[in-house]
Design a protein around this motif. Structure first.
Motif, mmCIF file in Angstrom:
data_model
loop_
_atom_site.group_PDB
_atom_site.id
_atom_site.type_symbol
_atom_site.label_atom_id
_atom_site.label_comp_id
_atom_site.label_asym_id
_atom_site.label_seq_id
_atom_site.Cartn_x
_atom_site.Cartn_y
_atom_site.Cartn_z
ATOM 1 N N ARG A 166 -7.764 -6.513 3.392
ATOM 2 C CA ARG A 166 -8.598 -7.586 3.907
ATOM 3 C C ARG A 166 -8.605 -7.577 5.442
ATOM 4 N N SER A 167 -9.772 -7.878 6.035
ATOM 5 C CA SER A 167 -9.912 -7.743 7.490
ATOM 6 C C SER A 167 -9.022 -8.742 8.235
ATOM 7 N N TRP A 168 -8.745 -9.919 7.635
ATOM 8 C CA TRP A 168 -7.897 -10.894 8.333
ATOM 9 C C TRP A 168 -6.455 -10.399 8.506
ATOM 10 N N MET A 169 -6.119 -9.285 7.798
ATOM 11 C CA MET A 169 -4.772 -8.724 7.945
ATOM 12 C C MET A 169 -4.557 -8.095 9.327
ATOM 13 N N ARG A 170 -5.655 -7.788 10.021
ATOM 14 C CA ARG A 170 -5.513 -7.244 11.390
ATOM 15 C C ARG A 170 -4.692 -8.197 12.241
ATOM 16 N N ILE A 171 -4.881 -9.505 12.024
ATOM 17 C CA ILE A 171 -4.148 -10.516 12.775
ATOM 18 C C ILE A 171 -2.937 -10.985 11.971
ATOM 19 N N ALA A 172 -3.133 -11.217 10.666
ATOM 20 C CA ALA A 172 -2.067 -11.830 9.859
ATOM 21 C C ALA A 172 -0.806 -10.963 9.807
ATOM 22 N N ALA A 173 -0.963 -9.633 9.638
ATOM 23 C CA ALA A 173 0.222 -8.771 9.493
ATOM 24 C C ALA A 173 1.061 -8.757 10.777
ATOM 25 N N PRO A 174 0.459 -8.451 11.956
ATOM 26 C CA PRO A 174 1.304 -8.471 13.155
ATOM 27 C C PRO A 174 1.841 -9.870 13.472
ATOM 28 N N LEU A 175 1.028 -10.906 13.186
ATOM 29 C CA LEU A 175 1.466 -12.270 13.495
ATOM 30 C C LEU A 175 2.695 -12.642 12.669
ATOM 31 N N TYR A 176 2.647 -12.325 11.374
ATOM 32 C CA TYR A 176 3.783 -12.699 10.536
ATOM 33 C C TYR A 176 5.017 -11.903 10.930
ATOM 34 N N SER A 177 4.807 -10.606 11.191
ATOM 35 C CA SER A 177 5.933 -9.770 11.576
ATOM 36 C C SER A 177 6.530 -10.260 12.905
ATOM 37 N N ALA A 178 5.660 -10.693 13.829
ATOM 38 C CA ALA A 178 6.140 -11.210 15.117
ATOM 39 C C ALA A 178 6.945 -12.490 14.896
ATOM 40 N N GLN A 179 6.477 -13.313 13.974
ATOM 41 C CA GLN A 179 7.191 -14.549 13.665
ATOM 42 C C GLN A 179 8.600 -14.261 13.152
ATOM 43 N N VAL A 180 8.699 -13.220 12.291
ATOM 44 C CA VAL A 180 10.018 -12.837 11.766
ATOM 45 C C VAL A 180 10.878 -12.302 12.917
ATOM 46 N N ALA A 181 10.267 -11.470 13.779
ATOM 47 C CA ALA A 181 11.016 -10.898 14.901
ATOM 48 C C ALA A 181 11.575 -12.014 15.791
ATOM 49 N N ILE A 182 10.744 -13.007 16.092
ATOM 50 C CA ILE A 182 11.192 -14.124 16.945
ATOM 51 C C ILE A 182 12.315 -14.893 16.239
#
Ligand SMILES: NC(=O)c1ccc[n+]([C@@H]2O[C@H](COP(=O)([O-])OP(=O)(O)OC[C@H]3O[C@@H](n4cnc5c(N)ncnc54)[C@H](OP(=O)(O)O)[C@@H]3O)[C@@H](O)[C@H]2O)c1
Length: 402
Positions: free
Chosen positions: A79-95
Motif C-alpha cells: 500500500r502506498s501509505w506504507m512509504r510514510i507508515a513504515a519509516p514512521l513506525y520504525s522511527a517511533q520504535v527507535a526513539i
C-alpha cells in the motif's frame, strides 16, 4: 501451498519480508495474547519511550494491535501509505528504545543500553525510507502485459464505460458490448477520436440464451487479451414480490454470461501465455442481502468464480480479478429499482480494479466499503448480518417492494 508461499514472499527484499512476518506475528499471535490473556498486573506497554502499566497498558495495546495489523496488511499489499507508515513506525520504535533505558536506568548504563537497542531500528528506519519506492505501485502498460484487444461488456454506461475509456487510454483496441447500440456507437466515436484506437461495437442481449455465444463468435478473429465481464443488473425487492422472468434474466446476465464468455475466450489467453479476466462482483456478494437476495447470490457466484479462476490460471500467465464495488453512481440504482443513494464515482472504481489486477484475486473499491464488507462477512454471526443487511436495504427499497 508452495505457490501461495511464493506469492506471499516474492517481490520484496528479505529484510522487508522479515518485517512483514514480524508484524503478522504481532497482529495475529502476540497482541491478542497480550490483550486477552495476559494478567492486567503483568501488563506493560511502551509508546515513544513512555512506559504504561496495568489497565493503561491494556488500553495502549489496542492501538498497537491495530498498527501491527495495518502494517502487516500494508507490507502484503504494497500500500502506498506504507512509504510514510513504515519509516514512521520504525522511527517511533527507535526513539522508544533510545529513551526508555535512560528513564529506567539513568546515567551511562541507560544511555549505552538505549544506543544499543535503538540503533538497529534507526538503521531500519533509514532502510524503509530509502526503499519507499517499493510502495509506489507502477501499473505498467496493460497493452504490453495482456495484448492488443479488450472485450468490455456493459460498456454503454457506468463502470463498463469507464473501463473502456481507461483501457483505450492505454492504447488497447476495444470491443464494446451492451444492448443499446446508439450509446456504444457514441462511445466508439469518442474513443477513436481521443485515443486513436480501433473500436468494434457488438450490440447483444447477454441475458438471452444465445447472447454470450454471439459475442464470442463475433470476436473469434481477434486475440482478446482482456475480458471485462462487467454487464450486470440488480433487482430490488422482496423475493415473493419479484417477477420470475426478471429474476431469470438477472441470473443469466450476472452468472451465465460471464461463465460462457470466459469459457470461450480464456483458452486463447492460456495458449498465448498472457491475458486478463475481470468480473464485476459486488460487496453485495459478501453476505446475504435481504431485499436484494438473488442479486447478492449472483454476486457471490461471481466472487467464487473469479477467485477460483485466479488460483487456477496464475501459472498460465492469465490474471483474474473480481472487482467488488460498493454503491457507485451509475444507472444501476435506477435500473434495479432502488431509491437513490450516495455512491463512489465509476472512474475511481475502475482505477481500483486496474491497480489491483495481477496483484490479488479480488478488490473491494474504497476503504470504507472494505471495512464494512470484511466486518460483516468475517466477524458477524450469519443471522445478525442478515438482519442488519435487511435494515440497511429497507432504506434503499421502495415501500411497495419491501
Ligand atoms: N453501481 C453500483 O452501485 C454497483 C455496485 C456493485 C456492483 N456493481 C456491478 O457493476 C457492474 C456494472 O454496473 P454499473 O453500475 O455500471 O451499472 P449500469 O450503469 O446500469 O450499467 C450496466 C451495463 O450493463 C449493460 N446491460 C444490462 N443488461 C444487459 C443485457 N441484458 N445484455 C447486455 N448488456 C446489458 C447495460 O447496457 P444496456 O442497457 O445498453 O444493455 C450497461 O452498459 C454490474 O455487474 C453491477 O452488478 C454496481
Amino acid at each position: 501451498m508452495s505457490e501461495w508461499l511464493h506469492d506471499l514472499f516474492s517481490g520484496r527484499p528479505w529484510w522487508m519480508n522479515l518485517a512483514m512476518v514480524f508484524c503478522g506475528f504481532m497482529a495475529f499471535v502476540y497482541m491478542p495474547w497480550d490483550i486477552f490473556w495476559k494478567p492486567v498486573e503483568a501488563d506493560q506497554e511502551v509508546w515513544f519511550g513512555v512506559m504504561f502499566t496495568g489497565w493503561a497498558a491494556k488500553l495502549a495495546a489496542v492501538p498497537h494491535w491495530f498498527v501491527y495489523g495495518a502494517l502487516a496488511y500494508g507490507f502484503r499489499r504494497r500500500r502506498s501509505w506504507m512509504r510514510i507508515a513504515a519509516p514512521l513506525y520504525s522511527a517511533q520504535v527507535a526513539i522508544g528504545m533510545l529513551l526508555w533505558p535512560n528513564f529506567q536506568y539513568g546515567s551511562w548504563t541507560g544511555f549505552l543500553l538505549g544506543l544499543i537497542s535503538g540503533l538497529p531500528f534507526a538503521f531500519l528506519t533509514l532502510a524503509f525510507w530509502n526503499a519507499r519506492d517499493h510502495f509506489v505501485h507502477k501499473r505498467g502498460s496493460l497493452r504490453e502485459r495482456y495484448g492488443d484487444w479488450a472485450v468490455i461488456t456493459g460498456a454503454s454506461a457506468g463502470i463498463g464505460l469507464e473501463f473502456a475509456r481507461a483501457l483505450a487510454r492505454d492504447g488497447i483496441h476495444c470491443v464494446l458490448v451492451a444492448r443499446r447500440r446508439e450509446k456504444l456507437n457514441a462511445l466508439a466515436t469518442e474513443l477513436k477520436e481521443q485515443f486513436q484506437v480501433e473500436v468494434r461495437v457488438e450490440a447483444a442481449d447477454l441475458a438471452s440464451p444465445d447472447g454470450p455465444d454471439q459475442v464470442a463468435d463475433a470476436v473469434a478473429d481477434i486475440d482478446v487479451g482482456i475480458l471485462v465481464n462487467n454487464a450486470g443488473v440488480g433487482y430490488a425487492g422482496r423475493f415473493d414480490k419479484q417477477e420470475t422472468g426478471r429474476l431469470r434474466e438477472m441470473v443469466n446476465l450476472n452468472c451465465v454470461a460471464p461463465v460462457v464468455l470466459t469459457s470461450r475466450l480464456l483458452p486463447g489467453m492460456r495458449d498465448r501465455g498472457r491475458g486478463a479476466m475481470i468480473v464485476s462482483g459486488s460487496v453485495a456478494g459478501r453476505q446475504p442481502l435481504p431485499l436484494h437476495g438473488i442479486y447478492s447470490a449472483t454476486k457471490a457466484f461471481d466472487l467464487h468464480l473469479g477467485e477460483a479462476l485466479w488460483a487456477e490460471m496464475r501459472a498460465d500467465g492469465v490474471d483474474v480479478l473480481v472487482l467488488e464495488p460498493g454503491p457507485t453512481l451509475t444507472e444501476f440504482q435506477q435500473a434495479a429499482g432502488e431509491l437513490p443513494h450516495e455512491g463512489a464515482s465509476a472512474s475511481s472504481v475502475v482505477n481500483a480494479a486496474l491497480d489491483a489486477l495481477g496483484q490479488q484475486p479480488s478488490v473491494v473499491a474504497g476503504w470504507w466499503n472494505w471495512v464494512r464488507a470484511n466486518l460483516a462477512s468475517r466477524f458477524g454471526s450469519r443471522p445478525l448480518v442478515a438482519y442488519v443487511a435487511r435494515h440497511i436495504m429497507e432504506r434503499q427499497t421502495p415501500e411497495e417492494m419491501r
